[in-house]
Design a protein around this motif. Sequence first.
Motif, PDB file in Angstrom:
ATOM      1  N   VAL A 169       0.671  -0.716   0.004  1.00 28.55           N
ATOM      2  CA  VAL A 169      -0.638   0.027  -0.402  1.00 28.55           C
ATOM      3  C   VAL A 169       1.092   1.251  -0.257  1.00 28.55           C
ATOM      4  N   LEU A 170       1.650   1.221   1.073  1.00 34.46           N
ATOM      5  CA  LEU A 170       2.606   2.363   1.130  1.00 34.46           C
ATOM      6  C   LEU A 170       3.457   2.863  -0.425  1.00 34.46           C
ATOM      7  N   ARG A 171       3.558   1.871  -1.283  1.00 34.42           N
ATOM      8  CA  ARG A 171       4.438   1.996  -2.272  1.00 34.42           C
ATOM      9  C   ARG A 171       3.329   2.178  -3.172  1.00 34.42           C
ATOM     10  N   THR A 172       2.629   1.467  -3.704  1.00 36.99           N
ATOM     11  CA  THR A 172       1.331   1.526  -4.179  1.00 36.99           C
ATOM     12  C   THR A 172       1.404   3.678  -4.659  1.00 36.99           C
ATOM     13  N   GLU A 173       1.382   4.171  -2.782  1.00 36.20           N
ATOM     14  CA  GLU A 173       0.707   5.792  -2.498  1.00 36.20           C
ATOM     15  C   GLU A 173       2.161   6.388  -3.186  1.00 36.20           C
ATOM     16  N   SER A 174       3.343   5.720  -2.858  1.00 39.30           N
ATOM     17  CA  SER A 174       4.012   6.306  -3.328  1.00 39.30           C
ATOM     18  C   SER A 174       4.133   6.411  -5.123  1.00 39.30           C
ATOM     19  N   VAL A 175       4.208   5.884  -5.451  1.00 39.32           N
ATOM     20  CA  VAL A 175       3.886   5.648  -7.187  1.00 39.32           C
ATOM     21  C   VAL A 175       2.945   6.352  -7.869  1.00 39.32           C
ATOM     22  N   LEU A 176       1.330   6.651  -7.442  1.00 39.35           N
ATOM     23  CA  LEU A 176       0.267   7.516  -7.864  1.00 39.35           C
ATOM     24  C   LEU A 176       1.273   8.780  -6.758  1.00 39.35           C
ATOM     25  N   ARG A 177       1.568   9.413  -6.087  1.00 43.89           N
ATOM     26  CA  ARG A 177       2.267  10.247  -5.549  1.00 43.89           C
ATOM     27  C   ARG A 177       2.675  11.035  -6.681  1.00 43.89           C
ATOM     28  N   THR A 178       4.247   9.717  -6.888  1.00 43.92           N
ATOM     29  CA  THR A 178       4.932  10.251  -8.207  1.00 43.92           C
ATOM     30  C   THR A 178       4.734  10.555  -9.594  1.00 43.92           C
ATOM     31  N   GLU A 179       3.219   9.288  -9.639  1.00 45.36           N
ATOM     32  CA  GLU A 179       2.529   9.819 -11.231  1.00 45.36           C
ATOM     33  C   GLU A 179       1.661  11.583 -10.944  1.00 45.36           C
ATOM     34  N   SER A 180       1.335  11.257 -10.159  1.00 42.65           N
ATOM     35  CA  SER A 180       0.556  12.878  -9.390  1.00 42.65           C
ATOM     36  C   SER A 180       1.551  13.967  -9.697  1.00 42.65           C
ATOM     37  N   VAL A 181       2.835  13.338  -9.136  1.00 43.85           N
ATOM     38  CA  VAL A 181       2.925  15.173  -9.070  1.00 43.85           C
ATOM     39  C   VAL A 181       3.863  15.078 -10.219  1.00 43.85           C
ATOM     40  N   LEU A 182       4.800  14.422 -10.935  1.00 40.46           N
ATOM     41  CA  LEU A 182       4.896  14.356 -12.989  1.00 40.46           C
ATOM     42  C   LEU A 182       3.510  14.851 -13.556  1.00 40.46           C
ATOM     43  N   ARG A 183       2.524  14.422 -13.228  1.00 39.70           N
ATOM     44  CA  ARG A 183       1.202  14.701 -13.874  1.00 39.70           C
ATOM     45  C   ARG A 183       1.281  16.156 -14.039  1.00 39.70           C
ATOM     46  N   THR A 184       1.123  16.771 -12.221  1.00 37.99           N
ATOM     47  CA  THR A 184       1.248  17.628 -12.343  1.00 37.99           C
ATOM     48  C   THR A 184       1.686  19.226 -13.292  1.00 37.99           C
ATOM     49  N   GLU A 185       3.097  18.461 -13.382  1.00 39.96           N
ATOM     50  CA  GLU A 185       4.801  18.963 -13.748  1.00 39.96           C
ATOM     51  C   GLU A 185       4.528  19.207 -15.353  1.00 39.96           C
ATOM     52  N   SER A 186       3.951  17.715 -15.713  1.00 36.75           N
ATOM     53  CA  SER A 186       3.347  18.223 -17.187  1.00 36.75           C
ATOM     54  C   SER A 186       2.617  19.597 -17.455  1.00 36.75           C
ATOM     55  N   VAL A 187       1.761  19.172 -16.999  1.00 36.44           N
ATOM     56  CA  VAL A 187       0.707  20.029 -16.865  1.00 36.44           C
ATOM     57  C   VAL A 187       1.181  22.151 -16.911  1.00 36.44           C
ATOM     58  N   LEU A 188       2.239  21.855 -15.827  1.00 34.79           N
ATOM     59  CA  LEU A 188       2.043  23.169 -15.691  1.00 34.79           C
ATOM     60  C   LEU A 188       3.537  23.788 -17.060  1.00 34.79           C
ATOM     61  N   ARG A 189       3.941  22.504 -16.936  1.00 35.95           N
ATOM     62  CA  ARG A 189       5.575  22.571 -17.849  1.00 35.95           C
ATOM     63  C   ARG A 189       4.471  23.099 -19.777  1.00 35.95           C
ATOM     64  N   THR A 190       3.151  22.154 -19.977  1.00 33.11           N
ATOM     65  CA  THR A 190       2.846  22.550 -20.993  1.00 33.11           C
ATOM     66  C   THR A 190       2.109  23.773 -21.284  1.00 33.11           C
ATOM     67  N   GLU A 191       0.904  24.372 -19.759  1.00 33.26           N
ATOM     68  CA  GLU A 191       0.708  25.714 -19.731  1.00 33.26           C
ATOM     69  C   GLU A 191       1.603  26.884 -20.037  1.00 33.26           C
ATOM     70  N   SER A 192       3.043  26.931 -19.718  1.00 33.52           N
ATOM     71  CA  SER A 192       3.955  27.610 -19.817  1.00 33.52           C
ATOM     72  C   SER A 192       4.484  28.093 -21.119  1.00 33.52           C
ATOM     73  N   PHE A 193       4.456  26.421 -21.723  1.00 30.02           N
ATOM     74  CA  PHE A 193       4.689  26.584 -23.007  1.00 30.02           C
ATOM     75  C   PHE A 193       3.909  26.845 -24.236  1.00 30.02           C
ATOM     76  N   LEU A 194       2.783  26.914 -23.901  1.00 31.45           N
ATOM     77  CA  LEU A 194       1.753  27.575 -24.165  1.00 31.45           C
ATOM     78  C   LEU A 194       1.470  28.766 -24.512  1.00 31.45           C
ATOM     79  N   ARG A 195       1.434  29.840 -23.015  1.00 31.18           N
ATOM     80  CA  ARG A 195       1.623  30.934 -22.813  1.00 31.18           C
ATOM     81  C   ARG A 195       2.461  31.191 -23.866  1.00 31.18           C
ATOM     82  N   THR A 196       3.698  30.662 -23.446  1.00 30.35           N
ATOM     83  CA  THR A 196       5.099  31.077 -24.114  1.00 30.35           C
ATOM     84  C   THR A 196       4.596  31.254 -25.927  1.00 30.35           C
ATOM     85  N   GLU A 197       3.775  30.255 -26.335  1.00 32.85           N
ATOM     86  CA  GLU A 197       3.965  30.311 -27.402  1.00 32.85           C
ATOM     87  C   GLU A 197       2.418  31.379 -28.067  1.00 32.85           C
TER      88      GLU A 197
END
Length: 119
Positions: free
Chosen positions: A80-108
């Motif tokens: 359970v702890l490992r699964t939670e860790s993976v899910l948190r990591t995925e969530s962080v990665l998705r958030t970072e990806s969304v933020l980068r995409t938003e930043s890129f779209l704003r720049t564009e």
Amino acid sequence: MESIQRMESVLRTESVLRTESVLRTESVLRMESVLRMESVLRMESVLRMESVLRTESVQRMESRVESVQKMESVLRAESVLRTESVLRTESVLRTESVLRTESFLRTESVLRTESVLRT
């Protein structure tokens, strides 16, 4: 010339972001693979222990069953702890990806607006 440099910079940024996203995805996939392998190894270990328990006396078997149950509980908690860790990591990665995409779209968008204003 400035517009070309900006476009090159945007393309480089986009390439870096894609590379980072791929690397993060590969990392998450590796973690998931390791977790699956660990889970299979634990299950095999528990099955081996159960086989040994069946061949022992009833008193020893009862003692071992409690031990196995405790181990299973610990293994479930670890899983359970490992699964939670993976899910948190995925969530962080998705958030970072969304933020980068938003930043890129704003720049564009800013670059397009500047380009339109110049013309």
